[in-house]
Design a protein around this motif. Structure first.
Motif, mmCIF file in Angstrom:
data_model
loop_
_atom_site.group_PDB
_atom_site.id
_atom_site.type_symbol
_atom_site.label_atom_id
_atom_site.label_comp_id
_atom_site.label_asym_id
_atom_site.label_seq_id
_atom_site.Cartn_x
_atom_site.Cartn_y
_atom_site.Cartn_z
ATOM 1 N N PRO A 86 2.736 2.553 -3.826
ATOM 2 C CA PRO A 86 1.936 3.387 -4.737
ATOM 3 C C PRO A 86 1.341 4.612 -4.056
ATOM 4 O O PRO A 86 1.140 5.643 -4.700
ATOM 5 C CB PRO A 86 0.832 2.434 -5.212
ATOM 6 N N ALA A 87 1.075 4.508 -2.748
ATOM 7 C CA ALA A 87 0.521 5.659 -2.041
ATOM 8 C C ALA A 87 1.504 6.826 -2.022
ATOM 9 O O ALA A 87 1.100 7.996 -2.101
ATOM 10 C CB ALA A 87 0.140 5.273 -0.613
ATOM 11 N N SER A 111 -10.331 3.731 -6.250
ATOM 12 C CA SER A 111 -8.904 3.852 -6.516
ATOM 13 C C SER A 111 -8.581 3.482 -7.958
ATOM 14 O O SER A 111 -7.823 4.185 -8.638
ATOM 15 C CB SER A 111 -8.118 2.962 -5.550
ATOM 16 N N LEU A 132 0.812 -1.207 0.000
ATOM 17 C CA LEU A 132 0.000 0.000 0.000
ATOM 18 C C LEU A 132 0.850 1.263 0.000
ATOM 19 O O LEU A 132 0.491 2.262 -0.627
ATOM 20 C CB LEU A 132 -0.933 0.004 1.219
ATOM 21 N N LEU A 157 -2.405 0.644 -6.093
ATOM 22 C CA LEU A 157 -3.061 0.983 -4.832
ATOM 23 C C LEU A 157 -4.409 0.282 -4.725
ATOM 24 O O LEU A 157 -4.770 -0.246 -3.662
ATOM 25 C CB LEU A 157 -3.235 2.496 -4.739
ATOM 26 N N ALA A 206 -5.279 -2.615 -2.011
ATOM 27 C CA ALA A 206 -6.431 -2.406 -1.122
ATOM 28 C C ALA A 206 -7.436 -3.546 -1.249
ATOM 29 O O ALA A 206 -8.001 -4.006 -0.254
ATOM 30 C CB ALA A 206 -7.093 -1.070 -1.446
ATOM 31 N N ALA A 217 0.351 3.717 -10.365
ATOM 32 C CA ALA A 217 0.278 3.860 -8.906
ATOM 33 C C ALA A 217 -1.154 3.681 -8.414
ATOM 34 O O ALA A 217 -1.397 2.995 -7.415
ATOM 35 C CB ALA A 217 0.828 5.223 -8.487
#
Length: 292
Positions: free
Chosen positions: A31-32, A214, A28, A276, A280, A272
């Protein structure tokens, strides 16, 4: 022997549970961080951009990277770094607003169809299926050609295009929780349909909607870039990433940099958001938590 086997059976899952949060946090976080950097650049574009993104200087056209212009200049002598920073504001604004429209309307349609069922469900979901049958880029081209290219029209079209995706997810998730005990208890206690949908159903279908949000943010950025590449996005001289790629592609023989940088930024940002969303999904889905 039995006690040692029992201890192994109880301690091994606990060790796995301790290791998994670190794994999920890495998946997580990576890409965050990219998304956070792009968002920060977009928010601080007027501060960090050294030049006016629309300022033309014919003396330094298609110049390569230098200390004065970190990523070089385009065919009009405009600073690429400044245009990328301001272009991030356009791409993220289009993505956020359009996905918010799709999330709100699609969730409402899907929950309504799944909760009430009957003829209402049949009508709503057949409309959703009809919209899903059209390729998004072709439908976007048709609508924007009819309405005219503008930033507001791009936001509206992308929002409408992604409503069916959220509606499908909300509909399926609502069907899976509609007959659960807590929903029936809410109805038995005299709660209105609206309260049952808000308090009993919506919180329990939020996870797949979050994942789709997302993924939708990245897909919206890619679609906006594609429309801008075709000349149907924000009108010039707005520094849209897609328009930067289209304009610079005609001058690749002079310098590839004006096309390379926006292409990298679009690819990295979309990737990204996709990573993400995948991370998730795996973290929120109980069926996938036990996989390595």
């Amino acid at each position: 022997m039995q006690s040692s086997t029992l201890a192994f059976a109880t301690h091994r899952p606990a060790a796995q549970r301790r290791a998994r949060p670190r794994w999920w946090s890495v998946r997580l976080a990576a890409p965050a961080v990219v998304v956070a950097v792009v968002a920060a650049v977009a928010a601080l574009a007027p501060v960090i951009a050294r030049y006016d993104p629309d300022a033309i200087d014919p003396a330094i056209r298609v110049a390569g990277p230098s200390r004065a212009h970190l990523l070089g200049t385009d065919e009009y002598g405009r600073d690429i770094t400044s245009r990328l920073a301001h272009g991030a504001r356009i791409s993220l604004a289009v993505s956020l607003v359009s996905v918010t429209i799709a999330l709100t309307a699609g969730t409402l349609v899907g929950m309504t169809a799944g909760y009430f069922g009957g003829p209402l469900e049949l009508i709503l979901m057949r409309v959703v299926d009809g919209l899903l049958s059209f390729p998004p880029i072709l439908l976007a081209l048709f609508v924007i050609t009819f309405l005219g290219p503008s930033l507001s029209n791009v936001i509206l079209v992308i929002g409408l295009l992604y409503i069916p995706r959220f509606a499908r997810i909300a509909h399926g998730a609502t069907l899976s929780v509609r007959e659960t005990e807590y929903v029936q208890a809410s109805t038995a206690m005299g709660a209105t349909h609206g309260r049952t949908l808000r308090r009993a159903i919506l919180p329990n279908i939020a996870a797949p909607l979050f994942v789709q949000t997302s993924l939708g943010l990245g897909q919206a950025i890619l679609l906006e870039a594609g429309l801008s590449f075709l000349g149907l996005g924000a009108p010039p001289p707005a520094p849209s990433w897609g328009r930067m790629i289209e304009q610079s592609s005609r001058f690749m023989s002079l310098s590839p940099w004006p096309m390379v940088w926006p292409s990298i930024v679009v690819s990295a940002t979309v990737l990204a958001f996709n990573l993400l969303g995948d991370a998730a999904r795996d973290a929120l889905d109980p069926r996938l938590r036990g996989r390595a």
